[in-house]
Design an enzyme around this catalytic site. Structure first.
Site, short mmCIF file in Angstrom:
data_model
loop_
_atom_site.label_atom_id
_atom_site.label_comp_id
_atom_site.label_asym_id
_atom_site.label_seq_id
_atom_site.Cartn_x
_atom_site.Cartn_y
_atom_site.Cartn_z
N GLU A 1 10.52 -14.37 31.84
CA GLU A 1 9.24 -13.04 32.04
C GLU A 1 8.21 -13.03 30.67
O GLU A 1 9.01 -14.32 29.56
CB GLU A 1 10.13 -11.59 31.71
CG GLU A 1 9.19 -10.36 30.45
CD GLU A 1 8.67 -9.50 31.58
OE1 GLU A 1 7.66 -10.41 32.47
OE2 GLU A 1 8.88 -8.26 31.85
N ASP A 2 7.51 -12.63 30.45
CA ASP A 2 6.02 -13.13 30.01
C ASP A 2 6.64 -12.25 28.66
O ASP A 2 6.38 -12.87 27.46
CB ASP A 2 4.39 -13.06 30.34
CG ASP A 2 4.26 -11.15 31.03
OD1 ASP A 2 5.52 -10.78 30.61
OD2 ASP A 2 3.42 -11.18 31.25
N ASP B 1 8.13 -5.49 25.55
CA ASP B 1 7.71 -4.56 24.65
C ASP B 1 8.89 -3.44 24.74
O ASP B 1 9.66 -3.28 23.83
CB ASP B 1 6.44 -3.81 25.46
CG ASP B 1 5.87 -3.18 24.87
OD1 ASP B 1 5.82 -2.94 23.38
OD2 ASP B 1 4.37 -2.44 25.35
N PHE C 1 -1.93 -6.03 20.95
CA PHE C 1 -2.25 -6.52 22.82
C PHE C 1 -2.61 -8.04 22.41
O PHE C 1 -3.33 -8.17 22.02
CB PHE C 1 -3.19 -5.45 23.09
CG PHE C 1 -3.08 -5.52 24.59
CD1 PHE C 1 -1.78 -4.87 25.32
CD2 PHE C 1 -4.03 -6.03 25.27
CE1 PHE C 1 -1.88 -5.32 26.62
CE2 PHE C 1 -3.86 -6.74 26.72
CZ PHE C 1 -2.69 -6.04 27.28
N VAL C 2 -1.60 -8.82 23.23
CA VAL C 2 -1.97 -10.01 23.40
C VAL C 2 -2.49 -10.52 24.50
O VAL C 2 -1.85 -9.97 25.92
CB VAL C 2 -0.64 -11.08 23.04
CG1 VAL C 2 -0.99 -10.90 21.93
CG2 VAL C 2 0.29 -10.38 23.31
N ARG D 1 -5.69 -14.54 31.68
CA ARG D 1 -4.92 -15.76 31.84
C ARG D 1 -4.61 -16.90 31.47
O ARG D 1 -3.42 -17.49 31.39
CB ARG D 1 -4.41 -14.96 33.26
CG ARG D 1 -3.93 -13.47 34.13
CD ARG D 1 -3.38 -13.27 34.95
NE ARG D 1 -3.23 -11.90 36.04
CZ ARG D 1 -2.37 -10.97 35.20
NH1 ARG D 1 -0.95 -11.86 34.39
NH2 ARG D 1 -2.01 -10.09 36.01
P1 5GP Z 1 7.65 -3.15 29.62
O1 5GP Z 1 8.23 -2.34 30.28
O2 5GP Z 1 8.94 -3.45 27.99
O3 5GP Z 1 6.96 -2.28 28.03
O4 5GP Z 1 6.82 -4.18 28.59
C1 5GP Z 1 6.56 -5.47 30.05
C2 5GP Z 1 5.26 -5.72 30.50
O5 5GP Z 1 3.83 -5.17 29.69
C3 5GP Z 1 5.21 -6.94 30.19
O6 5GP Z 1 5.48 -7.98 31.95
C4 5GP Z 1 3.94 -7.46 30.55
O7 5GP Z 1 3.15 -6.97 31.69
C5 5GP Z 1 2.80 -6.01 29.81
N1 5GP Z 1 2.62 -5.37 28.42
C6 5GP Z 1 3.32 -5.32 26.51
N2 5GP Z 1 2.58 -5.67 25.92
C7 5GP Z 1 1.66 -6.05 26.79
C8 5GP Z 1 0.51 -7.35 25.40
O8 5GP Z 1 0.68 -6.79 24.99
N3 5GP Z 1 -0.27 -7.99 26.42
C9 5GP Z 1 -0.30 -7.74 28.38
N4 5GP Z 1 -0.91 -8.36 28.10
N5 5GP Z 1 0.52 -7.19 28.56
C10 5GP Z 1 1.30 -6.76 28.02
#
Ligand code: 5GP
Length: 177
Positions: A100-101, A104, A153-154, A166
């Site tokens: 995963e990237d 959050d 936000f990154v 990207r």
């Molecule tokens: P979660 O379900 O854990 O809240 O969110 C995960 C997804 O939210 C990540 O795979 C990503 O796509 C997006 N995301 C969360 N924080 C960021 C961020 O700071 N930057 C970007 N570009 N995407 C984020």
């Protein structure tokens, strides 16, 4: 044209990323010594991380891709996850490593882990490049973390803002207009 954003700083530069990815690959290779891996890359954000990481993993592996959407074109989660492209290879009886990237709230990974476990793989672990631990709403065990970061936000190294940015080589903090 890229949407106009303010990049406030480069949080993690390309050299630090490369070094950490190599360390993660080495650790994963040791942990799975003698086993083979099924790598599940979450599109689109993890595609660059996955491409770099697997070149440091020494055990046999197959790579598959799933696309999960939880964010729209802005910077806030919708709280809902949907599969827009499913995996294609069989992974029953496999050691699954989700790549995963960024984690959050944890909602996306909780959804995916639960879904993959329905197929009864030998194991499921998670490797994420970034962890925004303070934002977690759902507990999900993350086994390998590149960097733990603060809220904000990154973009870059695969992460987008409205599908742009990207290709930035480092991970940068941005402010939406
Ligand atoms: P979660 O379900 O854990 O809240 O969110 C995960 C997804 O939210 C990540 O795979 C990503 O796509 C997006 N995301 C969360 N924080 C960021 C961020 O700071 N930057 C970007 N570009 N995407 C984020």
């Amino acid at each position: 044209m890229d949407p106009e954003v303010t990049i406030t700083k480069t949080l993690i530069g390309p050299d630090a990323i490369a070094k950490r990815v190599e360390q993660l690959g080495r650790q994963i290779s040791e942990d799975y010594k003698g086993e083979s891996l099924y790598i599940c890359c979450i599109l689109k954000g993890a595609f660059i991380f996955t491409a770099d990481l697997i070149r440091h993993i020494e055990c046999p592996l197959r790579v598959d891709f799933i696309r999960l959407a939880s964010y729209g074109s802005g910077t806030n989660t919708s709280g809902k996850v949907k599969i827009t492209k499913d995996v294609e290879l069989p992974f029953e009886d496999c050691h699954v490593l989700i790549v995963e990237d960024i984690v959050d709230t944890g909602i996306t990974l909780k959804f995916l882990v639960d879904r993959l476990k329905l197929h009864k793989p030998k194991s499921v672990r998670i490797c994420t490049m970034l962890d925004k631990r303070s934002r977690r709403e759902i507990e999900v065990p993350v086994d390998y973390v590149g960097f733990t970061i603060e809220d904000g936000f990154v973009i870059g190294y695969g992460l987008d803002y409205a599908e742009h940015y990207r290709q930035l080589p480092g991970i940068c903090v941005m402010e939406a207009p």
